[in-house]
Design a protein around this motif. Structure first.
Motif, PDB file in Angstrom:
ATOM      1  N   UNK A 152      97.497  47.796  71.229  1.00 48.76           N
ATOM      2  CA  UNK A 152      98.274  48.574  72.193  1.00 48.76           C
ATOM      3  C   UNK A 152      97.693  48.498  73.604  1.00 48.76           C
ATOM      4  N   UNK A 153      96.360  48.421  73.702  1.00 50.94           N
ATOM      5  CA  UNK A 153      95.736  48.450  75.033  1.00 50.94           C
ATOM      6  C   UNK A 153      95.661  47.075  75.674  1.00 50.94           C
ATOM      7  N   UNK A 154      95.082  46.102  74.978  1.00 47.60           N
ATOM      8  CA  UNK A 154      94.860  44.792  75.589  1.00 47.60           C
ATOM      9  C   UNK A 154      96.174  44.051  75.808  1.00 47.60           C
ATOM     10  N   UNK A 155      97.189  44.345  75.020  1.00 41.63           N
ATOM     11  CA  UNK A 155      98.504  43.711  75.214  1.00 41.63           C
ATOM     12  C   UNK A 155      99.333  44.393  76.294  1.00 41.63           C
ATOM     13  N   UNK A 156      99.015  45.646  76.636  1.00 44.27           N
ATOM     14  CA  UNK A 156      99.797  46.382  77.619  1.00 44.27           C
ATOM     15  C   UNK A 156     101.199  46.712  77.149  1.00 44.27           C
ATOM     16  N   UNK A 157     101.427  46.657  75.834  1.00 40.88           N
ATOM     17  CA  UNK A 157     102.783  46.824  75.306  1.00 40.88           C
ATOM     18  C   UNK A 157     103.348  48.216  75.551  1.00 40.88           C
ATOM     19  N   UNK A 158     102.483  49.208  75.651  1.00 42.71           N
ATOM     20  CA  UNK A 158     102.970  50.572  75.879  1.00 42.71           C
ATOM     21  C   UNK A 158     103.396  50.801  77.329  1.00 42.71           C
ATOM     22  N   UNK A 159     103.043  49.874  78.195  1.00 45.84           N
ATOM     23  CA  UNK A 159     103.404  50.013  79.608  1.00 45.84           C
ATOM     24  C   UNK A 159     104.802  49.456  79.871  1.00 45.84           C
ATOM     25  N   UNK A 160     105.074  48.260  79.374  1.00 46.09           N
ATOM     26  CA  UNK A 160     106.369  47.633  79.670  1.00 46.09           C
ATOM     27  C   UNK A 160     107.113  47.118  78.443  1.00 46.09           C
ATOM     28  N   UNK A 161     106.585  47.420  77.244  1.00 44.80           N
ATOM     29  CA  UNK A 161     107.262  47.001  76.028  1.00 44.80           C
ATOM     30  C   UNK A 161     107.097  45.533  75.690  1.00 44.80           C
ATOM     31  N   UNK A 162     106.234  44.813  76.433  1.00 46.10           N
ATOM     32  CA  UNK A 162     106.038  43.377  76.231  1.00 46.10           C
ATOM     33  C   UNK A 162     104.598  43.089  75.826  1.00 46.10           C
ATOM     34  N   UNK A 163     104.383  41.919  75.220  1.00 39.17           N
ATOM     35  CA  UNK A 163     103.026  41.446  74.962  1.00 39.17           C
ATOM     36  C   UNK A 163     102.584  40.704  76.211  1.00 39.17           C
ATOM     37  N   UNK A 164     101.726  41.331  76.985  1.00 35.07           N
ATOM     38  CA  UNK A 164     101.270  40.767  78.246  1.00 35.07           C
ATOM     39  C   UNK A 164     100.070  39.862  77.987  1.00 35.07           C
ATOM     40  N   UNK A 219     108.417  40.867  67.121  1.00 35.11           N
ATOM     41  CA  UNK A 219     109.648  40.556  67.879  1.00 35.11           C
ATOM     42  C   UNK A 219     109.576  41.109  69.298  1.00 35.11           C
ATOM     43  N   UNK A 220     108.443  40.817  69.959  1.00 36.66           N
ATOM     44  CA  UNK A 220     108.242  41.289  71.320  1.00 36.66           C
ATOM     45  C   UNK A 220     108.323  40.142  72.313  1.00 36.66           C
ATOM     46  N   UNK A 221     108.905  40.445  73.464  1.00 39.00           N
ATOM     47  CA  UNK A 221     108.938  39.466  74.554  1.00 39.00           C
ATOM     48  C   UNK A 221     107.525  39.273  75.093  1.00 39.00           C
ATOM     49  N   UNK A 222     107.197  38.041  75.464  1.00 42.06           N
ATOM     50  CA  UNK A 222     105.905  37.737  76.063  1.00 42.06           C
ATOM     51  C   UNK A 222     106.031  37.735  77.583  1.00 42.06           C
ATOM     52  N   UNK A 223     105.062  38.367  78.245  1.00 42.67           N
ATOM     53  CA  UNK A 223     104.999  38.335  79.702  1.00 42.67           C
ATOM     54  C   UNK A 223     103.678  37.673  80.100  1.00 42.67           C
ATOM     55  N   UNK A 224     103.747  36.585  80.841  1.00 42.59           N
ATOM     56  CA  UNK A 224     102.546  35.899  81.319  1.00 42.59           C
ATOM     57  C   UNK A 224     102.158  36.525  82.657  1.00 42.59           C
ATOM     58  N   UNK A 228      96.603  42.746  83.220  1.00 46.58           N
ATOM     59  CA  UNK A 228      97.275  43.600  82.245  1.00 46.58           C
ATOM     60  C   UNK A 228      97.738  44.867  82.954  1.00 46.58           C
ATOM     61  N   UNK A 229      99.011  45.226  82.822  1.00 42.92           N
ATOM     62  CA  UNK A 229      99.537  46.385  83.554  1.00 42.92           C
ATOM     63  C   UNK A 229      99.046  47.705  82.987  1.00 42.92           C
ATOM     64  N   UNK A 230      99.069  48.729  83.853  1.00 39.95           N
ATOM     65  CA  UNK A 230      98.750  50.065  83.405  1.00 39.95           C
ATOM     66  C   UNK A 230      97.344  50.512  83.754  1.00 39.95           C
ATOM     67  N   UNK A 231      96.952  51.705  83.286  1.00 41.98           N
ATOM     68  CA  UNK A 231      95.612  52.241  83.546  1.00 41.98           C
ATOM     69  C   UNK A 231      94.525  51.319  83.001  1.00 41.98           C
ATOM     70  N   UNK A 232      93.370  51.345  83.636  1.00 43.16           N
ATOM     71  CA  UNK A 232      92.205  50.545  83.227  1.00 43.16           C
ATOM     72  C   UNK A 232      92.529  49.050  83.241  1.00 43.16           C
ATOM     73  N   UNK A 233      93.359  48.640  84.173  1.00 44.26           N
ATOM     74  CA  UNK A 233      93.809  47.259  84.231  1.00 44.26           C
ATOM     75  C   UNK A 233      92.649  46.274  84.339  1.00 44.26           C
ATOM     76  N   UNK A 234      91.636  46.612  85.120  1.00 45.21           N
ATOM     77  CA  UNK A 234      90.534  45.667  85.344  1.00 45.21           C
ATOM     78  C   UNK A 234      89.786  45.349  84.056  1.00 45.21           C
ATOM     79  N   UNK A 235      89.407  46.389  83.311  1.00 46.86           N
ATOM     80  CA  UNK A 235      88.649  46.166  82.083  1.00 46.86           C
ATOM     81  C   UNK A 235      89.532  45.533  81.014  1.00 46.86           C
TER      82      UNK A 235
END
Length: 288
Positions: A152-164, A219-224, A228-235
């Motif tokens: 959930x965190x490293x993919x950023x999926x909770x931010x935009x619904x995509x696997x970032x 079945x998630x869209x990939x975002x390149x 990674x979007x959202x809080x704690x983006x740098x880490x």
């Protein structure tokens, strides 16, 4: 050499709570289990747990007195990123108290030989090198990414619904459930002779998948992305780059820039927990 029977756990956060539960659930529980905490009132510990308040982990003599008073043989540190370097004081206290084994806070990707670009990993390696330098026996546990958090965190999926993804997302990553990691640590520390634990790296692997695999499974869209979007983006972006590099496999060797073999391979330590069924990603996460 005999088995370890008395343990102190430092910290009770995410993985710390699983390790505590696993120790309490072992068929042959340790004769002594204490948890060191600066704020014992802030968490509801199981009634079987003896919690000892520590005012200052930097007070080497005070911490050593606690460990000595309880005849502690092994210390397991589960401190988070903010407390990694401070572990050196805890190590000094353990050494002063005559502790037989110190397990520093690892519980993630390999850290031995980590480059400066991955500074949080390098800090963990520096602590391990310090433990070794003073002659205190150690054990390091590499678990890879935790299934219930990293998906959930490293993919950023909770931010935009995509696997970032930073990069291509085709590199295999080690995943392990927190419950399996805690159970393994408690099992080997209470069941194996201390001679077979000391100065060894344990490489776990519950499952292995790339971020592209995960996008396909759920079945998630990939975002390149560049970050990674959202809080704690740098880490989180740093961890995404680690995923892409291959270094998120517990068998990764920074010096060789590739996978290790034999005991240095990902999941090589799994065989020590005979008969255990390791949980897979899709056993635990039904939807993203």
């Amino acid at each position: 050499m005999s088995k370890l029977t008395s343990f102190a756990i430092i910290g009770s956060g995410n993985i710390g709570s699983f390790i505590i539960s696993a120790f309490l659930g072992q068929a042959a529980p340790p004769s002594t289990l204490i948890v060191l905490s600066r704020n014992p009132e802030s968490k509801n510990f199981p009634p079987e747990v003896q919690v000892v308040k520590v005012d200052d982990y930097g007070d080497i003599n005070a911490v050593a007195r606690i460990l000595t008073a309880h005849n502690i043989e092994a210390v397991i540190s589960t401190v988070g990123f903010g407390g990694i370097s401070a572990q050196k004081k805890m190590v000094d206290a353990a050494n002063l108290a005559g502790v037989k084994l110190f397990a520093p806070s690892e519980f993630g990707s390999p850290t031995d030989g980590a480059p400066r670009e991955y500074r949080p990993l390098q800090e963990r390696d520096e602590v391990a090198e310090y433990i070794n330098a003073i002659g205190l026996p150690w054990a390091r546990f590499y678990t890879g990414a935790f299934i219930n958090t990293a998906l959930f965190t490293v993919t950023g999926v909770r931010v935009n619904g995509k696997i970032n993804i930073i990069g291509s997302g085709h590199t295999p990553v080690t995943f392990t459930s927190e419950e399996d990691a805690g159970g393994f640590i408690a099992y080997v520390l209470t069941s194996l002779p201390s001679s077979s634990i000391s100065n060894k790296i344990f490489r776990l692997e519950g499952d292995r998948a790339s971020l592209q695999d995960i996008a396909k499974w759920y079945h998630k869209e990939v975002a390149y992305v560049e970050a990674i979007p959202g809080p704690r983006s740098e880490i989180l972006s740093m961890f995404s780059r680690i995923f892409e590099s291959g270094a998120a496999s517990t068998g990764w060797n920074f010096a060789l820039e590739g996978e290790g073999k034999g005991w240095d391979a990902a999941g090589s330590a799994n065989e020590l927990w005979q008969g255990h069924q390791w949980k897979k990603i899709r056993d635990l996460v039904t939807t993203l």
